[in-house]
Enzyme design. Sequence first.
Site, PDB file in Angstrom:
ATOM      1  N   LYS A 104      45.560  54.882   7.952  1.00 33.83           N
ATOM      2  CA  LYS A 104      46.484  55.796   7.289  1.00 33.83           C
ATOM      3  C   LYS A 104      47.923  55.511   7.743  1.00 33.83           C
ATOM      4  O   LYS A 104      48.147  54.764   8.708  1.00 33.83           O
ATOM      5  CB  LYS A 104      46.052  57.236   7.588  1.00 33.83           C
ATOM      6  CG  LYS A 104      44.669  57.583   6.997  1.00 33.83           C
ATOM      7  CD  LYS A 104      44.228  58.997   7.376  1.00 33.83           C
ATOM      8  CE  LYS A 104      42.899  59.373   6.736  1.00 33.83           C
ATOM      9  NZ  LYS A 104      42.419  60.702   7.169  1.00 33.83           N
TER      10      LYS A 104
ATOM     11  N   TYR B 117      40.947  61.032  -3.080  1.00 32.48           N
ATOM     12  CA  TYR B 117      40.454  62.255  -2.430  1.00 32.48           C
ATOM     13  C   TYR B 117      40.013  63.320  -3.449  1.00 32.48           C
ATOM     14  O   TYR B 117      40.030  64.511  -3.126  1.00 32.48           O
ATOM     15  CB  TYR B 117      41.526  62.829  -1.503  1.00 32.48           C
ATOM     16  CG  TYR B 117      41.578  62.137  -0.147  1.00 32.48           C
ATOM     17  CD1 TYR B 117      40.459  62.103   0.701  1.00 32.48           C
ATOM     18  CD2 TYR B 117      42.742  61.523   0.305  1.00 32.48           C
ATOM     19  CE1 TYR B 117      40.506  61.481   1.947  1.00 32.48           C
ATOM     20  CE2 TYR B 117      42.795  60.894   1.559  1.00 32.48           C
ATOM     21  CZ  TYR B 117      41.664  60.878   2.368  1.00 32.48           C
ATOM     22  OH  TYR B 117      41.706  60.267   3.602  1.00 32.48           O
TER      23      TYR B 117
ATOM     24  N   ASN C 170      45.072  61.850  11.585  1.00 29.70           N
ATOM     25  CA  ASN C 170      43.906  61.294  12.285  1.00 29.70           C
ATOM     26  C   ASN C 170      43.690  59.799  12.049  1.00 29.70           C
ATOM     27  O   ASN C 170      42.591  59.280  12.191  1.00 29.70           O
ATOM     28  CB  ASN C 170      42.649  62.127  12.014  1.00 29.70           C
ATOM     29  CG  ASN C 170      42.237  62.140  10.568  1.00 29.70           C
ATOM     30  OD1 ASN C 170      42.909  61.559   9.716  1.00 29.70           O
ATOM     31  ND2 ASN C 170      41.127  62.792  10.269  1.00 29.70           N
TER      32      ASN C 170
END
Length: 148
Positions: A9, A49, A112
């Site tokens: 990410k 997503y 994360n």
Amino acid sequence: MEQSFIMIKPDGVQRGLVGDIISRFENKGFSLKGLKLVSVDRAFAEKHYADLSARPFFNALVQYIISGPVVAMVWEGKSVVATGRKIIGATNPSDSAPGTIRGDFAIEMGRNVIHGSDAVESAAREIALWFPEGVVGWTSSLHPWVYE
Ligand code: RTP
């Protein structure tokens, strides 16, 4: 052989964690089949997503993913989907064991560092979305030393 879609990410890219993360998958014995540094737009992130579109954190998640370039990868190997999730660690970094990527590098759920497919079926969907051009077909010469 099984494949998984793994994405570093934007925070992982900005923090210079790309090399370390790739090393963990290589060191395990998995084979890299696809790799690119890309910036995706809102519509693409929302598609990736889509399963989470009803969740309260959806907009923040999409904003996070489009905030900078990501490294999109396809890794191949026996049980790479489940083992990849173990290498990555629990979604919430405060629950991720030390030694996992999130356990070592992350503090908050919304930063994360990495995504990994959660099932063989979602891996196939994600690989088709991120690599419509297909991935490279090659066989690692390490195979006889990694698999019996
Ligand atoms: P990922 O899809 O990124 O590999 O993560 P995951 O399967 O471990 O977790 P998932 O439930 O699919 O959530 C996707 C990402 O959304 C962010 N998230 N934020 N604030 C929150 O409650 C929350 N919950 C999830 C995380 O970045 C998570 O990785």
